[in-house]
Design a protein around this motif. Sequence first.
Motif, PDB file in Angstrom:
ATOM      1  N   VAL A  29       0.828  -1.203   0.000  1.00 56.15           N
ATOM      2  CA  VAL A  29       0.000   0.000   0.000  1.00 56.15           C
ATOM      3  C   VAL A  29       0.866   1.258   0.000  1.00 56.15           C
ATOM      4  CG1 VAL A  29      -1.973  -1.069   1.107  1.00 56.15           C
ATOM      5  CG2 VAL A  29      -0.192  -0.081   2.525  1.00 56.15           C
ATOM      6  N   SER A  30       2.140   1.111  -0.270  1.00 55.96           N
ATOM      7  CA  SER A  30       3.025   2.268  -0.289  1.00 55.96           C
ATOM      8  C   SER A  30       2.797   3.068  -1.561  1.00 55.96           C
ATOM      9  CB  SER A  30       4.493   1.819  -0.219  1.00 55.96           C
ATOM     10  OG  SER A  30       4.824   1.037  -1.339  1.00 55.96           O
ATOM     11  N   ILE A  31       3.030   4.358  -1.463  1.00 56.62           N
ATOM     12  CA  ILE A  31       2.848   5.233  -2.614  1.00 56.62           C
ATOM     13  C   ILE A  31       3.847   6.377  -2.516  1.00 56.62           C
ATOM     14  CG2 ILE A  31       0.998   6.452  -1.378  1.00 56.62           C
ATOM     15  CD1 ILE A  31      -0.271   7.030  -4.093  1.00 56.62           C
ATOM     16  N   ASP A  32       4.595   6.571  -3.584  1.00 56.77           N
ATOM     17  CA  ASP A  32       5.582   7.644  -3.660  1.00 56.77           C
ATOM     18  C   ASP A  32       5.012   8.717  -4.586  1.00 56.77           C
ATOM     19  OD1 ASP A  32       7.695   9.357  -4.130  1.00 56.77           O
ATOM     20  OD2 ASP A  32       9.196   7.769  -4.279  1.00 56.77           O
ATOM     21  N   VAL A 373      -4.654   8.306  -8.537  1.00 54.70           N
ATOM     22  CA  VAL A 373      -3.813   7.570  -7.596  1.00 54.70           C
ATOM     23  C   VAL A 373      -3.120   8.547  -6.652  1.00 54.70           C
ATOM     24  CG1 VAL A 373      -1.746   6.115  -7.379  1.00 54.70           C
ATOM     25  CG2 VAL A 373      -3.513   5.556  -9.079  1.00 54.70           C
ATOM     26  N   LEU A 374      -2.758   9.715  -7.152  1.00 57.92           N
ATOM     27  CA  LEU A 374      -2.129  10.740  -6.312  1.00 57.92           C
ATOM     28  C   LEU A 374      -3.005  11.158  -5.131  1.00 57.92           C
ATOM     29  CD1 LEU A 374      -0.442  13.130  -8.897  1.00 57.92           C
ATOM     30  CD2 LEU A 374       0.726  11.877  -7.076  1.00 57.92           C
ATOM     31  N   LYS A 375      -4.304  11.026  -5.289  1.00 55.57           N
ATOM     32  CA  LYS A 375      -5.228  11.459  -4.235  1.00 55.57           C
ATOM     33  C   LYS A 375      -5.489  10.393  -3.183  1.00 55.57           C
ATOM     34  CE  LYS A 375      -7.834  14.326  -7.525  1.00 55.57           C
ATOM     35  NZ  LYS A 375      -9.173  14.507  -8.138  1.00 55.57           N
ATOM     36  N   LEU A 376      -5.059   9.161  -3.453  1.00 52.83           N
ATOM     37  CA  LEU A 376      -5.322   8.085  -2.498  1.00 52.83           C
ATOM     38  C   LEU A 376      -4.605   8.339  -1.176  1.00 52.83           C
ATOM     39  CD1 LEU A 376      -4.984   4.970  -4.831  1.00 52.83           C
ATOM     40  CD2 LEU A 376      -7.099   5.881  -3.854  1.00 52.83           C
TER      41      LEU A 376
END
Length: 377
Positions: A29-32, A373-376
């Motif tokens: 669930v990681s997001i950069d 995806v940026l808003k997740l």
Amino acid sequence: MNKSLITLLAVFTLFNCSVAQKNIEKDSVSIDKTQIKASMINALEWQEAHPIIAIAPTDWTNGAYYTGVARAHKTTKDMMYMAALKNQGYWNNWNTFKRAHHADDVAISYSYLYVDMTDGRKNFVDLEPTKNFLDAHLFEDDNWKAGTDKSKYGRTILWWWCDALFMAPPVLNLYAKHTKETKYLDEMHKYYMETYNQLYDEEEQLFARDMRFVWQGNDKDTKEPNGKKVFWSRGNGWVIAGLALILDDMPEDYKHRPFYEKLYKEMAEKILEIQPEDGLWRTSLLSPESYNHGEVSGSGFHTFALAWGINNGLVDKKHKPAVLKAWKAIAACQHEDGRVGWVQNIGAFPEPASVDSWQNFGTGAFLLAGSEVLKLE
């Protein structure tokens, strides 16, 4: 290991999406967000430097691409996106393409409307060509609308192919919002229902691309080798991405909104159910073995729509890992120079893609996906 072999292995790992994604944990669930923004800008810069024209600068391929650019700007506010939007609109003289009764030819107007609603300068955008197109499209007589132009494609209705539900309805919806003229929204719904009634498969919760692929009882040509019905990934991506765009701008109290929310939820449920293990949907949704590799344009539209659903409460947040897995798989298909690979070429049914196949609408799908995806959280 010599340098050339190392390079070869690196390229293979980067561009073979299916192989690359085996290294992504299922529950990641990681997001950069910094990396996502950089990847999106790289995609924009490459695409702007490598324009491609299928029919004309105002055709549907550019319409889809610049819709992605508009949504990328909406999320990031990066002026590079706005510059691209303004430049193409200016050089196009804010025109649509010429076929007034073909939904494809007004898709470009989504970007014009976005600029006019966002830029703040009066009289910069000329929306008269868009209004003229929409008025002709909806209110002038035509053989398709009259049901007199019959063919195997199902040209007995205005929007006879499922892709049309991305091309025209979001524009009509946004135009109605911008002008506060509800009649455009009501007409949109009328023609949307025609397409829904003709092409939506309630059992499978997916759209046939056109009447050639609607199961006729004993027509073997409408089945895949595995016996399943033919449902094209990008075709259904057009529809569900279009639904996300429509719902994003449709008034909460609009009388027909519950229909669009219900349809969106049904499709989202199905798309999540059939997502392959590596994250990328195949070009044939119910026969993934037919072309056993991921495809980015359909996957990009699905990812955008699903992420939008999570961000707006229509998809349960428990599906966030699936959406992030899809995004990471899509990102693995981007070349180092920014080009987005593994995009099926222009078509109307499931076909293969390759590491080097690209289209501007594939870049648009990439930008759409990244924008949500940026808003997740």
